[in-house]
Scaffold this motif. Sequence first.
Motif, PDB file in Angstrom:
ATOM      1  N   LEU A   1      12.129  44.010  -9.555  1.00  0.00           N
ATOM      2  CA  LEU A   1      13.863  43.893  -9.394  1.00  0.00           C
ATOM      3  C   LEU A   1      14.390  44.319  -8.131  1.00  0.00           C
ATOM      4  O   LEU A   1      16.106  44.275  -7.846  1.00  0.00           O
ATOM      5  N   SER A   2      13.443  44.939  -7.579  1.00  0.00           N
ATOM      6  CA  SER A   2      14.486  46.278  -6.615  1.00  0.00           C
ATOM      7  C   SER A   2      13.476  45.979  -5.572  1.00  0.00           C
ATOM      8  O   SER A   2      14.704  45.941  -4.203  1.00  0.00           O
ATOM      9  N   GLY A   3      12.427  45.344  -4.524  1.00  0.00           N
ATOM     10  CA  GLY A   3      11.746  45.031  -3.591  1.00  0.00           C
ATOM     11  C   GLY A   3      11.683  46.790  -2.806  1.00  0.00           C
ATOM     12  O   GLY A   3      10.798  46.229  -1.951  1.00  0.00           O
ATOM     13  N   TYR A   4      11.820  47.810  -3.949  1.00  0.00           N
ATOM     14  CA  TYR A   4      10.963  48.897  -3.684  1.00  0.00           C
ATOM     15  C   TYR A   4       9.071  48.904  -3.735  1.00  0.00           C
ATOM     16  O   TYR A   4       8.707  48.146  -4.346  1.00  0.00           O
ATOM     17  N   SER A   5       8.780  50.094  -2.483  1.00  0.00           N
ATOM     18  CA  SER A   5       7.013  50.152  -3.326  1.00  0.00           C
ATOM     19  C   SER A   5       7.223  51.346  -4.390  1.00  0.00           C
ATOM     20  O   SER A   5       8.032  52.608  -4.650  1.00  0.00           O
ATOM     21  N   PHE A   6       6.539  50.508  -5.197  1.00  0.00           N
ATOM     22  CA  PHE A   6       6.273  51.382  -6.784  1.00  0.00           C
ATOM     23  C   PHE A   6       4.793  52.529  -6.534  1.00  0.00           C
ATOM     24  O   PHE A   6       3.801  51.318  -6.494  1.00  0.00           O
ATOM     25  N   LEU A   7       3.936  53.596  -7.030  1.00  0.00           N
ATOM     26  CA  LEU A   7       3.199  54.526  -7.182  1.00  0.00           C
ATOM     27  C   LEU A   7       3.812  54.502  -9.236  1.00  0.00           C
ATOM     28  O   LEU A   7       4.343  54.785  -9.043  1.00  0.00           O
ATOM     29  N   GLY A   8       2.482  53.726  -9.566  1.00  0.00           N
ATOM     30  CA  GLY A   8       2.603  54.447 -11.273  1.00  0.00           C
ATOM     31  C   GLY A   8       1.339  55.099 -11.902  1.00  0.00           C
ATOM     32  O   GLY A   8       0.869  54.797 -11.299  1.00  0.00           O
ATOM     33  N   THR A   9       2.018  55.843 -12.367  1.00  0.00           N
ATOM     34  CA  THR A   9       1.001  56.871 -12.837  1.00  0.00           C
ATOM     35  C   THR A   9       0.782  56.365 -14.241  1.00  0.00           C
ATOM     36  O   THR A   9       2.288  57.124 -15.332  1.00  0.00           O
ATOM     37  N   PRO A  10      -0.424  56.932 -15.444  1.00  0.00           N
ATOM     38  CA  PRO A  10      -0.406  56.644 -16.253  1.00  0.00           C
ATOM     39  C   PRO A  10       0.291  57.962 -17.301  1.00  0.00           C
ATOM     40  O   PRO A  10       0.471  56.802 -18.659  1.00  0.00           O
ATOM     41  N   GLY A  11       0.389  58.466 -17.041  1.00  0.00           N
ATOM     42  CA  GLY A  11       1.161  59.258 -17.464  1.00  0.00           C
ATOM     43  C   GLY A  11       1.858  61.071 -16.575  1.00  0.00           C
ATOM     44  O   GLY A  11       0.829  61.262 -15.711  1.00  0.00           O
ATOM     45  N   VAL A  12       2.680  61.737 -17.512  1.00  0.00           N
ATOM     46  CA  VAL A  12       2.982  62.681 -17.039  1.00  0.00           C
ATOM     47  C   VAL A  12       1.547  63.651 -16.324  1.00  0.00           C
ATOM     48  O   VAL A  12       2.037  64.628 -15.848  1.00  0.00           O
ATOM     49  N   ASN A  13       0.629  63.995 -17.117  1.00  0.00           N
ATOM     50  CA  ASN A  13      -0.170  64.904 -17.199  1.00  0.00           C
ATOM     51  C   ASN A  13      -1.286  64.409 -15.784  1.00  0.00           C
ATOM     52  O   ASN A  13      -2.408  64.634 -15.534  1.00  0.00           O
TER      53      ASN A  13
END
Length: 294
Positions: free
Chosen positions: A274-286
């Motif tokens: 949607l944004s074109g930005y690069s993202f890192l996704g972590t499975p959970g906050v911990n």
Amino acid sequence: MFNISDVANLLGIKRLTEGNSFNVVCPFCGDTRGKMNFRIVKDGELANTYHCFKCGAHGNMLTLYADLMGICGVDRYKIAYREIKTALHEGAGCRNSYDSSFTGTVTQIEEEETASLEKRSQIYQRLIEMLSLSETHRRKLMDRGLTSNQIEAFHFRSTPVHGTEGLARRLIKEGYSLAGIPGFYMNQNQNWDIALYRNNQGILCPAYSISGKIEGFQIRLDVPHDDKKYLWLSSTNKKRGAGSKSPVSFVGNPFDKTVRVTEGILKPIVAHALSGYSFLGTPGVNQYKSLEKA
């Protein structure tokens, strides 16, 4: 009477510590650092609960057994209780309360070391080619803002409702070795299979490395249970199985000066689309250790 310690023995879960509160190798994400804790007693009362501070898996001894054994349906806890009781009384034995003198036979599960990223990605890419995406799942992804082209580009697929053993057999015939591939294991018929059941059906969401290879899959469940919307495709605690290790996922340009961070595996794909930005996704906050490494 039995407790979560008996269930852990029955399932062959590897212990790292002992006591009324003990740490184990997580049977869901495969963490070996003691992030998964089993608690028999809390504040003088029986608890029989578990919680992994890496992948977030939590519940009680019945949810533990039902999830790992693939038991689903409205009666799954009744079925789990009956199977545990039968197995403990007819097999390794049963102990009361939190007595640590249990000396019954513990089944050791022969697991595999998780395969290299290169090998995992090759097999996962081929598995994707064998699977399809249902129209229901396609509509759900489009409702999140993804286009048909983006859905195909990111290789979303629906979990198969049957034929998992056949898929594994096809991969073997094509020359792939499934040892060490999270999600694959040897079933009770001594055939390679995939750890997909009726209770973990949903959308296969790939987790990508910074180099663009597929690290593993999270499943966006069609029917969440026990407050869980996502599960890793993992075969920890199964014969010749392997843990997912709960990797972070990267989408975008690895040379960007700014990389945004969000929680989840599906969310960063949608956010990037949607944004074109690069993202890192972590499975959970911990689960920040893999994030720091990435």
